[in-house]
Design a protein around this motif. Structure first.
Motif, PDB file in Angstrom:
ATOM      1  N   LEU A   1       0.947  -1.295  -0.201  1.00  0.00           N
ATOM      2  CA  LEU A   1      -0.132  -0.180   0.320  1.00  0.00           C
ATOM      3  C   LEU A   1       0.933   1.266  -0.101  1.00  0.00           C
ATOM      4  N   VAL A   2       2.173   1.321   0.209  1.00  0.00           N
ATOM      5  CA  VAL A   2       2.729   2.222  -0.031  1.00  0.00           C
ATOM      6  C   VAL A   2       4.062   2.309  -1.006  1.00  0.00           C
TER       7      VAL A   2
ATOM      8  N   PRO B   1       7.347   4.045  -2.766  1.00  0.00           N
ATOM      9  CA  PRO B   1       8.115   5.548  -2.699  1.00  0.00           C
ATOM     10  C   PRO B   1       7.292   7.079  -2.881  1.00  0.00           C
ATOM     11  N   GLY B   2       7.440   7.566  -2.005  1.00  0.00           N
ATOM     12  CA  GLY B   2       7.207   9.488  -1.497  1.00  0.00           C
ATOM     13  C   GLY B   2       6.317   9.478  -1.265  1.00  0.00           C
ATOM     14  N   ASP B   3       5.403   8.461  -0.756  1.00  0.00           N
ATOM     15  CA  ASP B   3       4.568   8.310  -0.414  1.00  0.00           C
ATOM     16  C   ASP B   3       4.034   9.325   1.211  1.00  0.00           C
ATOM     17  N   THR B   4       3.793   9.967   1.964  1.00  0.00           N
ATOM     18  CA  THR B   4       3.231  10.182   3.138  1.00  0.00           C
ATOM     19  C   THR B   4       2.661   9.572   3.718  1.00  0.00           C
ATOM     20  N   VAL B   5       3.180   9.043   4.788  1.00  0.00           N
ATOM     21  CA  VAL B   5       2.510   8.720   6.239  1.00  0.00           C
ATOM     22  C   VAL B   5       3.313   8.761   7.456  1.00  0.00           C
ATOM     23  N   VAL B   6       1.976   8.388   7.798  1.00  0.00           N
ATOM     24  CA  VAL B   6       1.002   9.234   9.449  1.00  0.00           C
ATOM     25  C   VAL B   6       1.408   7.984  10.189  1.00  0.00           C
ATOM     26  N   VAL B   7       2.779   7.566  11.209  1.00  0.00           N
ATOM     27  CA  VAL B   7       2.604   6.670  11.586  1.00  0.00           C
ATOM     28  C   VAL B   7       2.740   6.989  13.239  1.00  0.00           C
ATOM     29  N   CYS B   8       1.677   6.129  13.997  1.00  0.00           N
ATOM     30  CA  CYS B   8       1.299   6.808  15.613  1.00  0.00           C
ATOM     31  C   CYS B   8       2.967   5.526  15.889  1.00  0.00           C
ATOM     32  N   ALA B   9       3.512   6.771  17.608  1.00  0.00           N
ATOM     33  CA  ALA B   9       4.445   5.377  17.397  1.00  0.00           C
ATOM     34  C   ALA B   9       5.070   6.135  19.322  1.00  0.00           C
ATOM     35  N   ASN B  10       4.122   4.985  19.969  1.00  0.00           N
ATOM     36  CA  ASN B  10       4.208   4.717  20.981  1.00  0.00           C
ATOM     37  C   ASN B  10       5.147   4.183  22.180  1.00  0.00           C
TER      38      ASN B  10
ATOM     39  N   GLU C   1       9.929   2.176  10.466  1.00  0.00           N
ATOM     40  CA  GLU C   1      11.594   1.775  10.441  1.00  0.00           C
ATOM     41  C   GLU C   1      10.516   1.274   9.012  1.00  0.00           C
ATOM     42  N   MET C   2       9.728   0.424   8.717  1.00  0.00           N
ATOM     43  CA  MET C   2       8.931  -0.877   7.664  1.00  0.00           C
ATOM     44  C   MET C   2       8.949   0.394   6.566  1.00  0.00           C
ATOM     45  N   ALA C   3       7.976   1.258   6.955  1.00  0.00           N
ATOM     46  CA  ALA C   3       7.602   2.431   5.599  1.00  0.00           C
ATOM     47  C   ALA C   3       8.741   3.097   5.411  1.00  0.00           C
TER      48      ALA C   3
ATOM     49  N   ALA D   1      -1.046  13.329   3.095  1.00  0.00           N
ATOM     50  CA  ALA D   1      -0.597  11.703   4.177  1.00  0.00           C
ATOM     51  C   ALA D   1      -1.804  10.668   3.020  1.00  0.00           C
ATOM     52  N   ARG D   2      -1.101   9.868   2.730  1.00  0.00           N
ATOM     53  CA  ARG D   2      -1.498   8.771   2.191  1.00  0.00           C
ATOM     54  C   ARG D   2      -2.457   7.638   2.776  1.00  0.00           C
ATOM     55  N   MET D   3      -2.104   7.566   4.394  1.00  0.00           N
ATOM     56  CA  MET D   3      -1.552   5.973   4.910  1.00  0.00           C
ATOM     57  C   MET D   3      -1.609   6.584   6.572  1.00  0.00           C
ATOM     58  N   VAL D   4      -2.748   6.167   7.417  1.00  0.00           N
ATOM     59  CA  VAL D   4      -1.957   6.221   8.641  1.00  0.00           C
ATOM     60  C   VAL D   4      -1.792   5.156   9.522  1.00  0.00           C
ATOM     61  N   ALA D   5      -0.811   4.782  10.250  1.00  0.00           N
ATOM     62  CA  ALA D   5      -0.119   3.572  10.718  1.00  0.00           C
ATOM     63  C   ALA D   5      -0.979   3.475  12.172  1.00  0.00           C
TER      64      ALA D   5
END
Length: 381
Positions: A79-80, A82-91, A100-102, A132-136
């Motif tokens: 789903l990703v 190169p160049g896509d913007t992905v918002v990752v919630c990392a707590n 890291e994977m994205a 953003a193209r994706m939120v994870a």
């Protein structure tokens, strides 16, 4: 030499003790992965996964031949671009793994963080959504025992047009999950967590929106093994793609059916009842919840801050010598917390009675098991 077989009390955040039906399923004779009986089994697994995930009757579900981390990677790989913007919630550790994977698949990652032991703030997610193209997001962050507010984050993602990927490793199968109602596009878990099946398959759910994004790719995904069309070829068109672990499919089917027969609401209540009793039992010894906000506590991984002076490694080593496994903290929480698994067959009173009996001796706390039984009776079922 391998140690002799002995009864072991497994109270880690994964893997969990095998459900008896799953263990029995592993003993059945082998069938070929293209056998009609296996395809019939797979159709039942797909239907049950739709129920577990709260998805529509036509949503694509499947098992990946790997653990939950493959479920995580397959989402980014398909789903990703190169160049896509992905918002990752990392707590926590697993949100960081998502980031890291994205990045490895070429995404521009915007990381939304929170202090350890605290949930992601949806307003912070909203501030990073432009383009953003994706939120994870990790629903239940195993490394800290935090439950993130997926419904609120999902609403923001859908309003922005971004796809939503949810790590449901410590939630799906142990409580109701509402993929359709929330607007989840891709979700995954591991068989060895809430379902108490053997590790080695990762149940996934892929929405139509996610397939549309996948088919709009400029180039094919670099991960051939879990290419979404390849999965669909095998699971829906019954054409060869790769050899699936057939006996793990039978074991997962048995454990998943047992979970649905018990009922996801009943399983959620069972976990909360047991968690309350454990906390009430250990509180007089100085164990306190690591996550301050009760609403943000992950029911299936009870993270407890250790009392001052407790020898974390020494006590856990002594427990292991008694064939009892519990898990400490990861990274910055090492030596600070214990993480007690309350998933699947671990979320039963019997193994925790065994733990309390051992802690009576190791911590010099007579009466701990009796206090646990009293707490079980006192906590509302």
């Amino acid at each position: 030499m391998l140690p002799e077989h002995s009864e072991h009390t497994l109270l880690t955040p994964g893997p969990t003790p095998l459900h008896p039906h799953a263990q029995h399923a592993l003993t059945r004779p082998m069938l070929g992965h293209m056998d009609p009986d296996v395809f019939a089994l797979n159709r039942e697994i797909q239907a049950d996964l739709r129920t577990m995930y709260g998805a529509t009757p036509d949503t694509f579900t499947a098992l990946l031949a790997g653990t939950g981390s493959l479920g995580m990677e397959a989402g980014f790989a398909n789903l990703v671009e190169p160049g896509d913007t992905v918002v990752v919630c990392a707590n926590g550790s697993f949100g960081a793994r998502m980031a890291e994977m994205a990045e490895r698949y070429g995404a521009h990652v915007r990381t939304v963080t929170a202090p350890l032991g605290e949930p992601i703030d949806p307003e912070q997610v909203a501030a990073h959504l432009d383009g953003a193209r994706m939120v994870a997001v990790v629903h239940g962050e195993t490394s800290t025992g935090v439950l993130n507010p997926v419904p609120a984050i999902a609403r923001l993602a859908r309003e922005s047009g971004a796809l939503l990927t949810v790590d449901a490793v410590t939630t799906a199968g142990m409580e109701p999950f509402h993929a359709e109602a929330w607007g989840v596009d891709y979700a995954y878990t591991g068989a060895q967590k809430c379902l108490s099946a053997p590790p080695g398959v990762a149940p996934v759910m892929i929405s139509d929106r996610a397939f549309d994004r996948f088919h709009a790719r400029r180039e094919r995904t670099p991960l051939w093994y879990c290419d979404f069309d390849g999965l669909r070829d095998y699971w829906e068109r019954q054409s060869y793609h790769h050899t699936v672990p057939v006996n793990l499919h039978f074991a997962l089917h048995a454990a998943l059916r047992a979970a649905l027969d018990e009922g996801l609401t009943t399983r959620r209540d069972r976990v909360r009842h047991l968690s309350g009793a454990i906390q009430a039992t250990l509180a007089p010894l100085g164990f306190t919840p690591f996550v301050r906000d009760p609403a943000a506590r992950l029911p299936t991984v009870l993270a407890l801050r250790l009392p001052d002076g407790l020898d974390d490694a020494g006590v856990r080593r002594a427990l292991r010598e008694r064939h009892i496994s519990i898990t400490g903290g990861l990274g910055p929480t090492a030596g600070l917390i214990w993480r007690l698994g309350l998933m699947g067959e671990a979320a039963r009173p019997a193994p925790y009675r065994t733990l309390m009996t051992a802690l009576e001796d190791l911590l010099g706390a007579p009466g701990l098991r009796a206090r646990f039984d009293d707490a079980l009776a006192a906590v509302p079922a």
